[in-house]
Design an enzyme around this catalytic site. Sequence first.
Site, mmCIF file in Angstrom:
data_model
loop_
_atom_site.group_PDB
_atom_site.id
_atom_site.type_symbol
_atom_site.label_atom_id
_atom_site.label_comp_id
_atom_site.label_asym_id
_atom_site.label_seq_id
_atom_site.Cartn_x
_atom_site.Cartn_y
_atom_site.Cartn_z
ATOM 1 C CG ASP A 79 -2.203 -1.364 0.934
ATOM 2 O OD1 ASP A 79 -1.760 -1.951 0.249
ATOM 3 O OD2 ASP A 79 -2.974 -0.547 2.141
ATOM 4 C CG HIS A 130 -4.589 2.942 -1.065
ATOM 5 N ND1 HIS A 130 -5.394 1.787 -0.460
ATOM 6 C CD2 HIS A 130 -3.974 2.943 -0.343
ATOM 7 C CE1 HIS A 130 -4.801 2.267 1.130
ATOM 8 N NE2 HIS A 130 -3.758 2.591 1.244
ATOM 9 C CG HIS A 134 -4.211 6.755 2.614
ATOM 10 N ND1 HIS A 134 -4.074 6.903 3.796
ATOM 11 C CD2 HIS A 134 -3.613 6.103 2.734
ATOM 12 C CE1 HIS A 134 -3.709 5.630 4.370
ATOM 13 N NE2 HIS A 134 -3.471 5.502 3.363
ATOM 14 C CG HIS A 226 2.585 0.131 4.162
ATOM 15 N ND1 HIS A 226 1.910 -0.768 5.355
ATOM 16 C CD2 HIS A 226 0.692 0.912 4.109
ATOM 17 C CE1 HIS A 226 0.029 -0.389 6.089
ATOM 18 N NE2 HIS A 226 -0.034 0.263 4.791
#
Length: 255
Positions: A79, A130, A134, A226
């Site tokens: 991510d 995503h 964010h 991540h």
Amino acid sequence: MVVAALGLMLLPAGCGSAPARAGGPAAARPRAHSPSPTASPSPSVQAKLVESTTPPRGGDGPSGSLRTTGTSAVALTFDDGPSPVWTPKVLALLKHYHLHATFCLIGEQVKEYPKLVARIAADGHTLCNHSWDHDEYMSQRSTKYIRSELTRTTAAIRHAVPGATVRYYRQPGGNWSKRIVRISRTLGMAPLDWSVDPSDWQRPPARSIIANVKSHTGRGSIVLMHDGGGDRSHTCAALRTLLPYLSRRYDLIRL
Ligand SMILES: [Zn+2]
């Protein structure tokens, strides 16, 4: 620390120091395999089977999101990228072990580093939306806003990779709502949650990331890590142990 295998010496420099030591020998586990059909039905039956076995899978995660792969295979997801520093290192590690993963991309980052997105796609990994910036508070936004943010991000990904398919959306922070799940599905994206979270974004030592993933991963796990959002040296160091460890035990798939 002694570098045990020659292969590890060929890994990209700067992605953590020597590989972190794993906790002792792992218990042998049978390698997982996806189920395969036992017989080949006639074409008409086959069509019905496809229709009846591929409904939009109801999620087993928060608000109906997906927290497992639905098979025995395990999926690695990364991510908050792309990151000009860390994404190339994660890509090099995946390539070294001939593995594929799913990258959940932030729209703003995609706009800034489109060539990195193209490289992720060229390496055969799956692209996931995503959100644009964010937004962990997406559930409090209007439907129009949510649709716009998700659409905008997918458009940026497609601008970077013409013709790319974006079949997954991951809500930042895992803060799902039924409405976000519904909008995501309406836009053709399965809502992608996770079942294993070593909290690598908090930069625990690599050995903690390794221990967490080893102890929580099982058949069907979706593992959250991540490649963006900060210094990912500990994540990279952990991957040098986790990638060979997991690939010996599971079928590792991109989604
Ligand atoms: Zn995130």
